[in-house]
Structure formats: structure tokens, C-alpha cells
Design a protein around this motif. Structure first.
Motif, PDB file in Angstrom:
ATOM      1  N   TYR A   1      31.736  45.127  50.129  1.00  0.00           N
ATOM      2  CA  TYR A   1      32.910  44.320  50.355  1.00  0.00           C
ATOM      3  C   TYR A   1      34.006  45.076  50.529  1.00  0.00           C
ATOM      4  N   GLY A   2      34.337  46.388  50.006  1.00  0.00           N
ATOM      5  CA  GLY A   2      35.524  47.210  50.061  1.00  0.00           C
ATOM      6  C   GLY A   2      35.459  47.693  51.622  1.00  0.00           C
ATOM      7  N   VAL A   3      34.224  47.979  52.136  1.00  0.00           N
ATOM      8  CA  VAL A   3      34.025  48.413  53.629  1.00  0.00           C
ATOM      9  C   VAL A   3      34.464  47.249  54.524  1.00  0.00           C
ATOM     10  N   GLY A   4      33.964  45.896  54.089  1.00  0.00           N
ATOM     11  CA  GLY A   4      34.636  44.820  54.898  1.00  0.00           C
ATOM     12  C   GLY A   4      36.124  44.892  54.807  1.00  0.00           C
ATOM     13  N   TYR A   5      36.870  44.935  53.811  1.00  0.00           N
ATOM     14  CA  TYR A   5      38.300  45.006  53.780  1.00  0.00           C
ATOM     15  C   TYR A   5      38.817  46.217  54.468  1.00  0.00           C
TER      16      TYR A   5
ATOM     17  N   SER B   1      43.209  47.495  44.617  1.00  0.00           N
ATOM     18  CA  SER B   1      41.914  47.047  43.585  1.00  0.00           C
ATOM     19  C   SER B   1      41.927  45.848  43.679  1.00  0.00           C
ATOM     20  N   SER B   2      40.594  45.184  43.992  1.00  0.00           N
ATOM     21  CA  SER B   2      40.295  43.734  44.007  1.00  0.00           C
ATOM     22  C   SER B   2      38.973  43.368  43.371  1.00  0.00           C
ATOM     23  N   SER B   3      38.968  42.257  42.786  1.00  0.00           N
ATOM     24  CA  SER B   3      38.050  41.505  42.101  1.00  0.00           C
ATOM     25  C   SER B   3      37.686  40.009  42.601  1.00  0.00           C
TER      26      SER B   3
ATOM     27  N   ASP C   1      31.412  42.900  41.645  1.00  0.00           N
ATOM     28  CA  ASP C   1      31.740  43.046  43.161  1.00  0.00           C
ATOM     29  C   ASP C   1      33.155  43.278  43.634  1.00  0.00           C
ATOM     30  N   GLY C   2      33.979  43.781  42.784  1.00  0.00           N
ATOM     31  CA  GLY C   2      35.116  44.329  42.866  1.00  0.00           C
ATOM     32  C   GLY C   2      35.016  45.724  43.567  1.00  0.00           C
ATOM     33  N   TYR C   3      36.337  46.196  43.999  1.00  0.00           N
ATOM     34  CA  TYR C   3      36.441  47.595  44.693  1.00  0.00           C
ATOM     35  C   TYR C   3      37.787  48.026  44.653  1.00  0.00           C
TER      36      TYR C   3
END
Length: 180
Positions: free
Chosen positions: A128-132, A153-155, A103-105
Motif C-alpha cells: 500500500y505504501g508503494v501504491g501511495y 504515516s498512514s493506517s 496494513d499501514g505504512y
């Protein structure tokens, strides 16, 4: 003396606003690109991006599956693990960011190409990356501005992402629903 302090503070705030404005990139004429046409979940992430942008700006970005040479800005949405679908220069930019978990991006702005890369560890990570990215973009009627220094970079810290369904002023419960 007070007037001088006020003027200095005003000038300082004005300069900070100008610096922040100068760091934004214009993505008003951008296109959304996904390399995998058959991946329904990845297409849904691109559709969410397009629909939210259309809702806030009245701009309808096309979703493409082949990169064109018309020098338009690109928002590239992909899965980080599927390296064969990602151009080499994009892989180099993504490899500079730390690795992600489920679920990271990773999101990176390529300055010289005017491209934003959104690479999910999996399909949910891409969403989730699109949301961020949407939270960081400045969406105005007829204009799309992206931060000029976005590299993340986030998880998730926990294996389950939580969402609150209702709102009450004092608790996280929602008791207005009936059995029916």
C-alpha cells in the motif's frame, strides 16, 4: 484594471508552479532496494513499483538486496518491525513518524541521502505504501520525479480495505456478468 488583475493572477499561478517544481526530487537513476531477498511478498511490492515505473517512463530500475556505494538515489522498501534489516539513520527517520497499525505504512524522504523510505507495518502495508508513492510521483517518459516533502504515516481506518470491481453510472453494482 482587468488586465492588471489578470497579470497578477497569472504571475501568482506561475510562481506557485515554480515553487512546486523546485520541490521535486529527481529519481530517474534510482535503484530499488529491499533488505529481505527471501520475503516473496516484499519482493512483489518492489516488482510492482519497478513494473509501473517501467510502463510509464520506459526506465527499468534494478531491484537490489545489498546497498552499493555508487551514490545513486534509492527507494528503500522494508518492513518497519524488522529493525535489524534497516540501517540506523533510516530507523531514526522512521521513528519521527507516528506508529502504524496492520496494513499501514510510513514514507519518508531523506534529503541528504536522496533516499525514499517505504516501510510497511507488514508486507501488505509495504505494498500500500508503494501504491501511495506511485500516486504521488510524477512519471514522464524518461523521467521520475518524487515530491520533495513526502513524510507520511498512514493506517486504514477500518480493518478491511475495500475495492470496487465494476462501474455503473448510478450504482456500485455490476450486472453484466453471467453465471458462466
Amino acid at each position: 484594471m482587468r488586465l492588471q488583475k489578470f497579470l497578477l493572477m497569472f504571475l501568482f499561478c506561475f510562481m506557485l508552479c515554480q515553487i512546486n517544481f523546485a520541490q521535486q526530487k529527481d529519481f530517474t537513476n534510482a535503484v530499488i532496494f529491499t533488505p529481505e531477498e527471501g520475503n516473496v511478498q516484499l519482493q512483489e511490492a518492489a516488482t510492482v513499483l519497478r513494473d509501473v515505473i517501467r510502463e510509464h517512463t520506459s526506465i527499468s530500475m534494478p531491484i537490489l538486496h545489498e546497498i552499493s556505494n555508487d551514490n545513486k538515489p534509492i527507494i528503500f522498501i522494508c518492513i518497519d518491525k524488522k529493525e535489524s534489516a534497516i540501517p540506523k539513520q533510516y530507523l531514526i527517520a522512521l521513528s519521527k513518524l507516528s506508529s502504524t497499525k496492520k496494513d499501514g505504512y510510513k514514507i519518508s524522504l531523506l534529503q541528504n541521502k536522496q533516499t525514499i523510505l517505504v516501510a510497511g507495518n507488514d508486507e501488505r502495508g509495504a505494498l500500500y505504501g508503494v501504491g501511495y508513492l506511485l500516486r504521488k510521483m510524477e512519471l514522464k517518459p524518461g523521467q521520475i520525479l518524487a515530491p520533495g516533502n513526502i513524510n507520511i504515516s498512514s493506517s486504514p481506518a477500518y480493518p478491511i480495505r475495500g475495492h470496487q470491481l465494476g462501474y455503473r453510472p448510478k450504482t456500485n453494482a455490476y450486472d453484466a456478468w453471467s453465471v458462466a
